[in-house]
Design a protein around this motif. Structure first.
Motif, PDB file in Angstrom:
ATOM      1  N   ALA A  99       0.812  -1.212   0.000  1.00 51.75           N
ATOM      2  CA  ALA A  99       0.000   0.000   0.000  1.00 51.75           C
ATOM      3  C   ALA A  99       0.853   1.272   0.000  1.00 51.75           C
ATOM      4  N   ALA A 100       2.161   1.120  -0.032  1.00 51.90           N
ATOM      5  CA  ALA A 100       3.043   2.289  -0.007  1.00 51.90           C
ATOM      6  C   ALA A 100       2.802   3.153  -1.240  1.00 51.90           C
ATOM      7  N   PRO A 101       2.764   4.478  -1.048  1.00 57.93           N
ATOM      8  CA  PRO A 101       2.521   5.372  -2.182  1.00 57.93           C
ATOM      9  C   PRO A 101       3.654   5.310  -3.206  1.00 57.93           C
ATOM     10  N   GLN A 102       3.297   5.528  -4.448  1.00 60.12           N
ATOM     11  CA  GLN A 102       4.255   5.491  -5.548  1.00 60.12           C
ATOM     12  C   GLN A 102       4.773   6.894  -5.845  1.00 60.12           C
ATOM     13  N   VAL A 112       9.933  11.435  11.262  1.00 58.54           N
ATOM     14  CA  VAL A 112       8.868  10.478  10.959  1.00 58.54           C
ATOM     15  C   VAL A 112       8.102  10.966   9.728  1.00 58.54           C
ATOM     16  N   THR A 113       7.862  10.072   8.773  1.00 60.65           N
ATOM     17  CA  THR A 113       7.145  10.430   7.548  1.00 60.65           C
ATOM     18  C   THR A 113       5.694  10.784   7.845  1.00 60.65           C
ATOM     19  N   VAL A 114       5.250  11.882   7.244  1.00 61.77           N
ATOM     20  CA  VAL A 114       3.870  12.344   7.379  1.00 61.77           C
ATOM     21  C   VAL A 114       3.328  12.595   5.973  1.00 61.77           C
ATOM     22  N   ILE A 115       2.223  11.915   5.620  1.00 65.94           N
ATOM     23  CA  ILE A 115       1.564  12.151   4.340  1.00 65.94           C
ATOM     24  C   ILE A 115       0.096  12.444   4.643  1.00 65.94           C
ATOM     25  N   THR A 173      -1.264  25.273  -4.761  1.00 68.18           N
ATOM     26  CA  THR A 173      -0.575  25.581  -3.511  1.00 68.18           C
ATOM     27  C   THR A 173      -1.297  24.912  -2.351  1.00 68.18           C
ATOM     28  N   THR A 174      -0.529  24.328  -1.456  1.00 62.06           N
ATOM     29  CA  THR A 174      -1.071  23.741  -0.237  1.00 62.06           C
ATOM     30  C   THR A 174      -0.192  24.165   0.926  1.00 62.06           C
ATOM     31  N   SER A 175      -0.731  24.098   2.125  1.00 61.98           N
ATOM     32  CA  SER A 175       0.076  24.466   3.289  1.00 61.98           C
ATOM     33  C   SER A 175      -0.199  23.516   4.439  1.00 61.98           C
ATOM     34  N   THR A 176       0.782  23.413   5.307  1.00 61.54           N
ATOM     35  CA  THR A 176       0.691  22.579   6.498  1.00 61.54           C
ATOM     36  C   THR A 176       1.331  23.332   7.647  1.00 61.54           C
ATOM     37  N   PRO A 177       0.682  23.346   8.812  1.00 60.19           N
ATOM     38  CA  PRO A 177       1.276  24.023   9.963  1.00 60.19           C
ATOM     39  C   PRO A 177       2.535  23.308  10.451  1.00 60.19           C
ATOM     40  N   VAL A 178       3.420  24.052  11.061  1.00 60.11           N
ATOM     41  CA  VAL A 178       4.705  23.489  11.496  1.00 60.11           C
ATOM     42  C   VAL A 178       4.553  22.461  12.609  1.00 60.11           C
ATOM     43  N   TRP A 179       3.441  22.436  13.310  1.00 61.88           N
ATOM     44  CA  TRP A 179       3.270  21.410  14.339  1.00 61.88           C
ATOM     45  C   TRP A 179       2.848  20.072  13.730  1.00 61.88           C
ATOM     46  N   ILE A 180       2.487  20.053  12.440  1.00 63.90           N
ATOM     47  CA  ILE A 180       2.168  18.812  11.730  1.00 63.90           C
ATOM     48  C   ILE A 180       3.410  18.271  11.023  1.00 63.90           C
ATOM     49  N   ALA A 181       4.177  19.155  10.405  1.00 59.55           N
ATOM     50  CA  ALA A 181       5.353  18.742   9.627  1.00 59.55           C
ATOM     51  C   ALA A 181       6.427  19.809   9.726  1.00 59.55           C
ATOM     52  N   ASP A 182       7.684  19.379   9.689  1.00 63.46           N
ATOM     53  CA  ASP A 182       8.784  20.346   9.765  1.00 63.46           C
ATOM     54  C   ASP A 182       9.682  20.339   8.537  1.00 63.46           C
ATOM     55  N   ARG A 183       9.447  19.406   7.603  1.00 68.55           N
ATOM     56  CA  ARG A 183      10.307  19.338   6.412  1.00 68.55           C
ATOM     57  C   ARG A 183       9.538  18.759   5.237  1.00 68.55           C
ATOM     58  N   VAL A 239       9.443  16.678   1.912  1.00 68.04           N
ATOM     59  CA  VAL A 239      10.277  15.590   1.391  1.00 68.04           C
ATOM     60  C   VAL A 239      10.060  15.389  -0.109  1.00 68.04           C
ATOM     61  N   GLY A 240       8.818  15.457  -0.565  1.00 67.88           N
ATOM     62  CA  GLY A 240       8.544  15.221  -1.978  1.00 67.88           C
ATOM     63  C   GLY A 240       7.071  14.988  -2.227  1.00 67.88           C
ATOM     64  N   LEU A 241       6.772  14.421  -3.386  1.00 67.20           N
ATOM     65  CA  LEU A 241       5.402  14.144  -3.782  1.00 67.20           C
ATOM     66  C   LEU A 241       5.230  12.661  -4.033  1.00 67.20           C
ATOM     67  N   VAL A 242       4.044  12.148  -3.750  1.00 68.51           N
ATOM     68  CA  VAL A 242       3.693  10.755  -4.031  1.00 68.51           C
ATOM     69  C   VAL A 242       2.332  10.740  -4.713  1.00 68.51           C
ATOM     70  N   SER A 243       2.056   9.679  -5.443  1.00 64.85           N
ATOM     71  CA  SER A 243       0.764   9.586  -6.136  1.00 64.85           C
ATOM     72  C   SER A 243      -0.339   9.199  -5.168  1.00 64.85           C
TER      73      SER A 243
END
Length: 103
Positions: free
Chosen positions: A27-30, A69-72, A86-96, A98-102
């Motif tokens: 089930a890992a994203p591609q 820890v990976t967050v998607i 454009t999308t945004s995420t607060p810093v308490w959810i994610a700090d870096r 990494v890339g895009l997945v399908s």
């Protein structure tokens, strides 16, 4: 007889764990095509600009980390050819970023 029952029980439990691990791996994203790019900008929140340079519509999720820890997030972005989303995420959810997945 008890030893045999314990051994069989342990074997069945091990197979169940193995099956669960394989299901998770499948089930890992591609990865997305290289013609879809993301650019992160860090302000109060983390903004990611997703640009589709492909000739077809792409559906992507943004992949981040938080403390290593990976967050998607469960948000699928549909990006038409030539479009930037454009999308945004607060810093308490994610700090870096990494890339895009399908999706």
């Amino acid at each position: 007889m008890r030893k045999l029952a314990s051994a069989i029980g342990a074997g069945v439990a091990g197979l169940a764990l193995l099956g669960a691990a394989q299901g998770s791996a499948q089930a890992a994203p591609q990865a997305v095509p290289s013609c879809v790019v993301g650019e992160a900008r860090y302000l109060v929140s983390m903004f990611v600009y997703i640009t589709n340079n492909c000739s077809s519509t792409q559906q992507v999720k943004v992949k981040y980390t938080k403390g290593g820890v990976t967050v998607i997030p469960d948000v699928c972005h549909t990006v038409e050819p030539g479009q930037t989303v454009t999308t945004s995420t607060p810093v308490w959810i994610a700090d870096r970023y990494v890339g895009l997945v399908s999706c």
